[in-house]
Design a protein around this motif. Structure first.
Motif, PDB file in Angstrom:
ATOM      1  N   ASP A 161       0.840  -1.199   0.000  1.00 64.44           N
ATOM      2  CA  ASP A 161       0.000   0.000   0.000  1.00 64.44           C
ATOM      3  C   ASP A 161       0.874   1.247   0.000  1.00 64.44           C
ATOM      4  O   ASP A 161       2.055   1.212   0.364  1.00 64.44           O
TER       5      ASP A 161
ATOM      6  N   GLN B 200      -4.393   9.790   2.772  1.00 60.85           N
ATOM      7  CA  GLN B 200      -5.114   8.689   2.153  1.00 60.85           C
ATOM      8  C   GLN B 200      -4.221   7.468   2.029  1.00 60.85           C
ATOM      9  O   GLN B 200      -2.994   7.584   1.916  1.00 60.85           O
TER      10      GLN B 200
ATOM     11  N   LEU C 152      -3.697   4.135  -0.342  1.00 62.94           N
ATOM     12  CA  LEU C 152      -4.013   3.531  -1.630  1.00 62.94           C
ATOM     13  C   LEU C 152      -3.502   2.094  -1.656  1.00 62.94           C
ATOM     14  O   LEU C 152      -2.481   1.775  -1.045  1.00 62.94           O
ATOM     15  N   ASP C 153      -4.191   1.230  -2.405  1.00 60.74           N
ATOM     16  CA  ASP C 153      -3.677  -0.126  -2.581  1.00 60.74           C
ATOM     17  C   ASP C 153      -2.652  -0.134  -3.710  1.00 60.74           C
ATOM     18  O   ASP C 153      -2.333   0.904  -4.301  1.00 60.74           O
TER      19      ASP C 153
ATOM     20  N   LEU D 180      -3.325   1.627  -6.874  1.00 58.47           N
ATOM     21  CA  LEU D 180      -3.544   3.068  -6.687  1.00 58.47           C
ATOM     22  C   LEU D 180      -5.021   3.417  -6.534  1.00 58.47           C
ATOM     23  O   LEU D 180      -5.421   4.558  -6.792  1.00 58.47           O
ATOM     24  N   ASN D 181      -5.812   2.447  -6.095  1.00 54.55           N
ATOM     25  CA  ASN D 181      -7.204   2.714  -5.754  1.00 54.55           C
ATOM     26  C   ASN D 181      -7.294   3.142  -4.292  1.00 54.55           C
ATOM     27  O   ASN D 181      -6.529   2.665  -3.442  1.00 54.55           O
ATOM     28  N   LEU D 182      -8.236   4.043  -4.001  1.00 50.88           N
ATOM     29  CA  LEU D 182      -8.398   4.517  -2.632  1.00 50.88           C
ATOM     30  C   LEU D 182      -8.854   3.376  -1.728  1.00 50.88           C
ATOM     31  O   LEU D 182      -9.862   2.732  -1.974  1.00 50.88           O
ATOM     32  N   LYS D 183      -8.092   3.153  -0.659  1.00 54.57           N
ATOM     33  CA  LYS D 183      -8.408   2.108   0.308  1.00 54.57           C
ATOM     34  C   LYS D 183      -8.998   2.694   1.577  1.00 54.57           C
ATOM     35  O   LYS D 183      -9.901   2.126   2.181  1.00 54.57           O
TER      36      LYS D 183
END
Length: 354
Positions: free
Chosen positions: A23, A33, A35-36, A39-42
């Motif tokens: 991450d 924030q 991100l995984d 690069l998606n918001l986790k």
């Protein structure tokens, strides 16, 4: 907004994210924030405020740390050091500070070598109102987890902007109005960069092995021999150097729209990636690249400055100002496979959560 085209070295290719990418913690538009690897918001930890402070990380407890403060006039004022749990997706205050005190520009997690809790190391700032001015006083601080106050140490005269810290050497590099200095853990000046050097002091990096070497950025990269106090220029342009874990090279920026690599063995530099058709290069958004602990992954933001037109209203001199827009890309490079992927957006701070 169009996604700017990326030019990258011939051996590289665009790819889907590598399996097992850790991450990434980022600060984006004043919010912390997680991100995984794609690069998606986790998780969004919320606002952290306007003060420029890096993200520190404890990989054992999977805790991140940052200074946070109020971002505007709404709501109550606050000033605190805060912890962010990557595993639980929650945060809590470590220490409340008076409103005239804050932490900025430097924050490091120092793990203990004997199984203790470790501590935070950073730069503490405090304003002291005088009769006709406000004086900002800088000091080094350390904070052990669970402690109710900071341990403060003074800094030598004129040391202002921290550029790098080496735990192996127990030393800092600071920039000031009179030059660039090597400081000890007590804030004492140990060495001053030779005055004939024209290093601009825009970032620095100690050799990862603890050898008596450092690279200074700004007006090119400059190699500083800390034993003999000698400095030589490596590149014509360059800022924000980041030494590779094996010590063979340095990643750096020439502008907000590129990433370069300097190879010590070959004494040669090459442009790894950048944005195509960058006719208006700028430096305001340039930040050091962020390498994972094992040196495999590199994260960075690129910024494309685009001319949108000319303002309709003239300035005081009667001239019209050019109007620019900025298009941002957040990228991750797998240095082992020589692949990369990304998403639109900008991160002013980056930290791998491994």
């Amino acid at each position: 907004m169009n996604t700017p085209k990326i030019d990258i070295a011939d051996t590289w290719r665009s790819s889907s994210p590598t399996a097992g990418v850790p991450d990434l913690l980022i600060e984006r538009e004043g919010r912390m924030q997680q991100l995984d690897g794609q690069l998606n918001l986790k998780h969004d930890f919320g606002a952290v405020g306007p003060v420029d402070c890096p993200i520190a990380y404890d990989p054992v407890r999977r805790l991140a740390f940052r200074y946070v403060s109020a971002a505007g006039y709404r709501g109550r004022d606050y000033s605190q050091l805060r912890a962010f749990s990557v595993a639980a997706g929650e945060s809590y205050s470590l220490l409340e500070l008076p409103l005239n005190q804050w932490a900025l520009w430097m924050l490091e997690w120092i793990a203990s070598t004997q199984g203790a809790a470790g501590q935070l190391l950073g730069l503490h700032a405090m304003d002291r109102p005088g009769e006709d001015r406000v004086v900002i006083e800088h000091r080094l601080f350390s904070l052990k987890l669970g402690a109710d106050q900071l341990r403060l140490r003074p800094i030598c005269r004129d040391a202002y902007k921290p550029l790098a810290f080496s735990r192996r050497r127990g030393e800092f590099i600071f920039a000031g109005a009179e030059g660039i200095y090597l400081l000890g853990l007590k804030g004492e000046r140990q060495l001053t960069l030779p005055p004939e050097s024209d290093a601009g002091g825009e970032g620095a990096a100690f050799h990862p092995s603890g050898a008596a070497e450092a690279v200074i950025g700004g007006d090119g990269l400059h190699h500083w021999d800390l034993e003999r106090n000698l400095c030589r220029r490596l590149t014509r342009n360059g800022r924000h150097p980041v030494w590779t874990p094996d010590g063979r090279g340095v990643w750096y920026r020439e502008s907000s729209a590129d990433v370069h690599y300097y190879d010590f063995e070959q004494d040669r530099t090459h442009r790894v990636l950048g944005l195509a058709s960058q006719r208006h290069p700028e430096f305001w958004h340039a930040r050091p690249v962020c390498l994972s602990a094992d040196g495999r992954y590199l994260a960075t933001s690129l910024t494309h400055k685009v001319l949108r037109g000319v303002s309709q209203k003239g300035t005081a001199t009667g001239t019209r100002e050019r109007v620019y827009a900025h298009e941002h890309q957040l990228l991750v490079l797998d240095l082992e496979r020589q692949t990369y992927w990304g998403r639109a957006g900008y991160a002013s701070q980056l930290c791998w959560a491994q």
